[in-house]
Write a protein that holds these residues in place. Structure first.
Motif: not given
Length: 320
Positions: A218-244
């Motif tokens: 629902q967020l990815l199909n909204s008008k904000f789609r170009d401002k969104c990067i989904p992280l659901d295919d990443l492991s927890i370890a791979d998301t940490l430096p992004i969050i930081k």
């Protein structure tokens, strides 16, 4: 000296909460500490760079699956497994007689534990504080901290083309249960307000459950789609430096609220149906509770009463 800490609660957040107490034990005895945790804690994915931790040992216990450490026989197996490490001390962060007996069978001489048979209505943090104060004479008041290498942070910055002139925001839109997941309309309202205020990019963190994916889409199909990067295919370890690399986080009561705050990111926690302590134990956490409530606990069922205006006001107060 070899020391083991037992933390047998299920979740990522449950394990992150205990980090300051584990660190206090390590500093007191000037040695790295091993950790016995459940696989569901995923501790191996966010403790890799924590310099006061030694080994992570998984408790293979799930009454529904009859795993290695289940039942009476499993207790003897666990004792035998621990015996091989030759631990000198053990700190047990629960009131279970089972773990006390396992420690004895594993020939661990010094056993430190919560008072036995006191599990009912037990506070998540206070017994740990009392245990460390009583036995080590240390008052633990520190926030949990997750360590991560600067190279990983820099690589994520480049890979995801993070722009320091934008607001880079983690949205923790998932949750372990449906009553914790704030509706997509609430997030969309907040995103609209933020984008009207400043150019922003949103990193969407969630799991793979159907309801979580529905909110994500629902967020990815909204008008904000170009401002969104989904992280659901990443492991927890791979998301940490992004969050930081994010300036701020807005999260349901989920693993990402705990990880984000432990990475030192100011985190707005949306507390709909969990005791408030889970979203307020760190000074990096800024809880939002449902309209009409003075606190939050299990069965508050407040996910539809989280006010986007209050989230945005908190966002503005933090970044200013």
């Amino acid at each position: 000296m070899k020391i083991l800490v037992v933390q047998n609660r299920m979740g990522i957040g449950d394990t992150v909460i205990f980090l300051p107490f584990i660190e206090a034990i390590s500093r007191k005895f000037n040695t790295r500490v091993s950790l016995l945790v459940k696989k569901s804690s995923k501790a191996d994915q966010y403790y890799k760079h924590t310099n006061y931790l030694d080994k992570i040992i998984f408790l293979e216990r799930d009454n529904k699956k009859n795993e290695k450490h289940d039942g009476l026989t499993g207790s003897f197996r666990l004792a035998q497994d621990l015996k091989e490490y030759k631990f000198d001390k053990i700190f047990i962060f629960n009131s279970s007689l089972r773990f006390n007996l396992i420690a004895r069978l594993a020939n661990i001489k010094e056993i430190y534990q919560y008072p036995l048979f006191k599990k009912t209505n037990q506070h998540i943090i206070q017994p740990a504080r009392d245990l460390i104060k009583k036995n080590l004479e240390i008052d633990v008041v520190k926030n949990p901290e997750i360590e991560i290498s600067s190279d990983l942070i820099k690589n994520a910055y480049l890979k995801f083309k993070i722009n320091s002139d934008e607001q880079n925001i983690l949205l923790g839109i998932g949750g372990s249960g449906p009553t914790k997941r704030i509706p997509s309309k609430t997030f969309l309202s907040v995103m609209e307000k933020i984008c009207n205020f400043k150019k922003s990019k949103f990193f969407l963190a969630t799991g793979k459950k159907d309801d979580e994916q529905k909110i994500l889409n629902q967020l990815l199909n909204s008008k904000f789609r170009d401002k969104c990067i989904p992280l659901d295919d990443l492991s927890i370890a791979d998301t940490l430096p992004i969050i930081k690399n994010c300036n701020i986080s807005i999260c349901n009561d989920s693993s990402f609220s705990h990880l984000s705050s432990a990475l030192g990111i100011k985190t707005i926690t949306l507390m709909a149906d969990t005791p408030l302590i889970y979203g307020s134990y760190s000074s990096n956490m800024y809880p939002i509770i449902p309209d009409g409530e003075t606190t939050v606990r299990h069965n508050t069922f407040g996910k539809d009463k989280i006010n986007p205006d209050k989230i945005f006001d908190k966002f503005i107060s933090i970044i200013n």
